[in-house]
Motif scaffolding. Structure first.
Motif, PDB file in Angstrom:
ATOM      1  N   UNK A 166       0.851  -1.200   0.000  1.00 52.57           N
ATOM      2  CA  UNK A 166       0.000   0.000   0.000  1.00 52.57           C
ATOM      3  C   UNK A 166       0.884   1.248   0.000  1.00 52.57           C
ATOM      4  N   UNK A 167       1.954   1.166   0.812  1.00 52.72           N
ATOM      5  CA  UNK A 167       2.818   2.341   1.007  1.00 52.72           C
ATOM      6  C   UNK A 167       3.568   2.734  -0.270  1.00 52.72           C
ATOM      7  N   UNK A 168       3.910   1.741  -1.093  1.00 50.38           N
ATOM      8  CA  UNK A 168       4.693   2.082  -2.294  1.00 50.38           C
ATOM      9  C   UNK A 168       3.814   2.385  -3.506  1.00 50.38           C
ATOM     10  N   UNK A 169       2.555   1.990  -3.443  1.00 50.14           N
ATOM     11  CA  UNK A 169       1.688   2.251  -4.603  1.00 50.14           C
ATOM     12  C   UNK A 169       0.902   3.560  -4.462  1.00 50.14           C
ATOM     13  N   UNK A 170       1.126   4.293  -3.369  1.00 53.53           N
ATOM     14  CA  UNK A 170       0.346   5.522  -3.159  1.00 53.53           C
ATOM     15  C   UNK A 170       1.154   6.784  -3.442  1.00 53.53           C
ATOM     16  N   UNK A 171       2.315   6.644  -4.095  1.00 54.39           N
ATOM     17  CA  UNK A 171       3.128   7.831  -4.352  1.00 54.39           C
ATOM     18  C   UNK A 171       2.831   8.486  -5.681  1.00 54.39           C
ATOM     19  N   UNK A 172       2.619   7.667  -6.677  1.00 54.00           N
ATOM     20  CA  UNK A 172       2.353   8.202  -8.013  1.00 54.00           C
ATOM     21  C   UNK A 172       1.518   7.187  -8.797  1.00 54.00           C
ATOM     22  N   UNK A 173       0.600   7.654  -9.627  1.00 51.45           N
ATOM     23  CA  UNK A 173      -0.179   6.703 -10.434  1.00 51.45           C
ATOM     24  C   UNK A 173       0.711   5.964 -11.437  1.00 51.45           C
ATOM     25  N   UNK A 174       1.813   6.587 -11.789  1.00 51.29           N
ATOM     26  CA  UNK A 174       2.674   5.981 -12.825  1.00 51.29           C
ATOM     27  C   UNK A 174       3.643   5.005 -12.170  1.00 51.29           C
ATOM     28  N   UNK A 175       3.097   3.928 -11.664  1.00 50.80           N
ATOM     29  CA  UNK A 175       3.909   2.937 -10.958  1.00 50.80           C
ATOM     30  C   UNK A 175       3.643   1.539 -11.493  1.00 50.80           C
ATOM     31  N   UNK A 176       4.724   0.833 -11.733  1.00 51.80           N
ATOM     32  CA  UNK A 176       4.660  -0.599 -12.061  1.00 51.80           C
ATOM     33  C   UNK A 176       5.350  -1.313 -10.914  1.00 51.80           C
ATOM     34  N   UNK A 177       4.727  -2.352 -10.389  1.00 46.39           N
ATOM     35  CA  UNK A 177       5.369  -3.050  -9.273  1.00 46.39           C
ATOM     36  C   UNK A 177       5.813  -4.442  -9.716  1.00 46.39           C
ATOM     37  N   UNK A 178       6.949  -4.857  -9.184  1.00 46.64           N
ATOM     38  CA  UNK A 178       7.456  -6.215  -9.443  1.00 46.64           C
ATOM     39  C   UNK A 178       6.778  -7.150  -8.454  1.00 46.64           C
ATOM     40  N   UNK A 179       6.112  -8.164  -8.965  1.00 40.23           N
ATOM     41  CA  UNK A 179       5.356  -9.057  -8.073  1.00 40.23           C
ATOM     42  C   UNK A 179       5.983 -10.455  -8.070  1.00 40.23           C
ATOM     43  N   UNK A 180       5.522 -11.260  -7.128  1.00 43.40           N
ATOM     44  CA  UNK A 180       5.960 -12.656  -7.070  1.00 43.40           C
ATOM     45  C   UNK A 180       5.021 -13.502  -7.939  1.00 43.40           C
ATOM     46  N   UNK A 181       5.472 -14.709  -8.251  1.00 44.19           N
ATOM     47  CA  UNK A 181       4.699 -15.593  -9.127  1.00 44.19           C
ATOM     48  C   UNK A 181       3.308 -15.905  -8.612  1.00 44.19           C
ATOM     49  N   UNK A 182       3.142 -16.014  -7.274  1.00 42.45           N
ATOM     50  CA  UNK A 182       1.829 -16.404  -6.745  1.00 42.45           C
ATOM     51  C   UNK A 182       0.766 -15.355  -7.073  1.00 42.45           C
ATOM     52  N   UNK A 183       1.179 -14.097  -7.197  1.00 42.22           N
ATOM     53  CA  UNK A 183       0.206 -13.035  -7.504  1.00 42.22           C
ATOM     54  C   UNK A 183      -0.439 -13.320  -8.864  1.00 42.22           C
ATOM     55  N   UNK A 184       0.392 -13.768  -9.814  1.00 44.49           N
ATOM     56  CA  UNK A 184      -0.096 -14.028 -11.166  1.00 44.49           C
ATOM     57  C   UNK A 184      -1.038 -15.225 -11.211  1.00 44.49           C
ATOM     58  N   UNK A 185      -0.867 -16.135 -10.253  1.00 45.88           N
ATOM     59  CA  UNK A 185      -1.731 -17.323 -10.229  1.00 45.88           C
ATOM     60  C   UNK A 185      -3.012 -17.090  -9.445  1.00 45.88           C
ATOM     61  N   UNK A 186      -3.106 -15.933  -8.771  1.00 43.30           N
ATOM     62  CA  UNK A 186      -4.312 -15.604  -8.019  1.00 43.30           C
ATOM     63  C   UNK A 186      -5.344 -15.015  -8.983  1.00 43.30           C
ATOM     64  N   UNK A 187      -6.571 -15.543  -8.923  1.00 47.35           N
ATOM     65  CA  UNK A 187      -7.606 -15.136  -9.895  1.00 47.35           C
ATOM     66  C   UNK A 187      -7.801 -13.620  -9.904  1.00 47.35           C
ATOM     67  N   UNK A 188      -7.974 -13.047  -8.716  1.00 49.30           N
ATOM     68  CA  UNK A 188      -8.297 -11.615  -8.653  1.00 49.30           C
ATOM     69  C   UNK A 188      -7.037 -10.769  -8.860  1.00 49.30           C
ATOM     70  N   UNK A 189      -6.022 -11.011  -8.021  1.00 48.67           N
ATOM     71  CA  UNK A 189      -4.818 -10.173  -8.104  1.00 48.67           C
ATOM     72  C   UNK A 189      -4.100 -10.342  -9.444  1.00 48.67           C
ATOM     73  N   UNK A 190      -4.142 -11.577  -9.976  1.00 54.03           N
ATOM     74  CA  UNK A 190      -3.488 -11.856 -11.257  1.00 54.03           C
ATOM     75  C   UNK A 190      -4.092 -11.020 -12.382  1.00 54.03           C
ATOM     76  N   UNK A 191      -5.434 -10.906 -12.389  1.00 51.85           N
ATOM     77  CA  UNK A 191      -6.097 -10.111 -13.438  1.00 51.85           C
ATOM     78  C   UNK A 191      -5.698  -8.642 -13.340  1.00 51.85           C
ATOM     79  N   UNK A 192      -5.668  -8.144 -12.101  1.00 47.90           N
ATOM     80  CA  UNK A 192      -5.286  -6.737 -11.892  1.00 47.90           C
ATOM     81  C   UNK A 192      -3.830  -6.534 -12.328  1.00 47.90           C
TER      82      UNK A 192
END
Lengths: 84, 243
Positions: free
Chosen positions: B94-120
């Motif tokens: 939450x803390x790192x995604x609230x600084x600027x809308x122009x943000x891409x975050x590096x995620x772990x593999x499990x995020x991509x396999x999660x139905x909801x978070x993966x889609x986002x």
């Protein structure tokens, strides 16, 4: 003499993992898997090849490291390479 | 540790409810995005804006989080950077995604396999570290050219102890390859709020300290990504201890 030599190799590899790669001491065990437990990634492997070449005077190919899964595999690999 | 207060239970319930509602809304709306008569970049920009406002809303609304921002260089986050931060709690995202809308975050593999978070993550063009940093270089270059910053937690996972663990080299490799600033952020206090393995949000003071940007030509932390990953970690440990 050969045992002492292997101990030296083990000590040297442990020192590289501890100091160059800042791996926690408790993670450096013979059975620890390099990718799963120690979390060595592809960029680390590149540095690892450089560190081995520098510290042991060996020429190592990235394919050589492909079969190394654990810290013990690493000890064995270097020992074999050093002892010809 | 003190007993959980009623306010902490309410704050936790609100935060999780909003998070689930926000994520679910994204899932419902994402398939409809293709019907919006706007260019894809514009739509993605709006989506990033929604994520940014959502996390700001969550952080500032949360009644048990006191946020203290230390920004000595008056950082605006307008210029792209590789943003790195220490990682102790799920709140850090939450803390790192609230600084600027122009943000891409590096995620772990499990995020991509999660139905909801993966889609986002997929729609927001986030990156999966499992792809390997060498393979992400070209994609990241394109995003930086569009003005996006890339957020990476170089520890790769949340610390159990609160100590700043070993840094992986990927963030520093990307910064070197893309000749981009590194912007370190110290996050302090989120471990006290939601430690790893816990769910209740405890009352705490969270401090964010934006350290000065490290320019690509600045060799004071080393002249290659390997040295920089170690030296910047030691620098961040010292700055963390000062808070």
């Amino acid at each position: 003499m050969a045992v002492a030599r292997k101990e030296q190799i083990i000590a040297k590899i442990n020192k590289i993992l501890l100091e160059d790669f800042e791996i926690k001491k408790e993670l450096i065990r013979p059975e620890s898997e390099l990718i799963k437990d120690i979390e060595i990634d592809s960029l680390d492997f590149v540095d690892f090849i450089v560190a081995i070449e520098r510290n042991f005077g060996l020429k190592v190919d990235s394919e050589d490291l492909a079969n190394i899964k654990t810290v013990n595999d690493l000890y064995e690999f270097i020992s074999k390479k050093k002892n010809g | 540790m003190k007993n959980v207060s009623v306010l902490e239970i309410i704050a936790t319930f609100l935060a999780y409810t909003l998070f689930v509602l926000g994520s679910s809304l994204a899932i419902v709306l994402l398939p409809l995005f293709k019907f919006i008569p706007l260019k894809e970049d514009r739509k993605k920009g709006l989506f990033h804006g929604a994520i940014y406002h959502f996390f700001r809303f969550l952080v500032y609304l949360c009644p048990v989080l006191d946020l203290n921002i230390i920004n000595p260089t008056k950082e605006t986050f307008e210029k792209p950077a590789i943003i790195i931060a220490n990682h102790q709690s799920m709140l850090d995202i939450f803390m790192v995604l609230m600084h600027t809308p122009k943000t891409i975050i590096m995620t772990k593999g499990w995020v991509w396999n999660n139905t909801i978070l993966g889609s986002v993550a997929r729609y927001a063009d986030y990156y999966c570290a499992d792809e390997g940093y060498e393979n992400l270089k070209d994609k990241a270059s394109g995003k930086i050219a569009q003005g996006y910053s890339i957020v990476i937690f170089p520890e790769g996972k949340r610390s159990y102890t609160g100590e700043i663990d070993r840094f992986h080299k990927g963030a520093f490799y990307l910064a070197e390859e893309l000749k981009t600033d590194i912007l370190p952020i110290i996050i302090h206090g989120t471990k006290q709020s939601v430690p790893r393995g816990k769910r209740i949000i405890r009352k705490s003071l969270v401090t964010l300290k934006y350290l000065p940007r490290i320019r690509p030509e600045d060799n004071s932390f080393g002249d290659n990504y390997t040295d920089r990953s170690k030296n910047i970690r030691h620098y961040m440990i010292k700055e963390y201890e000062k808070i």
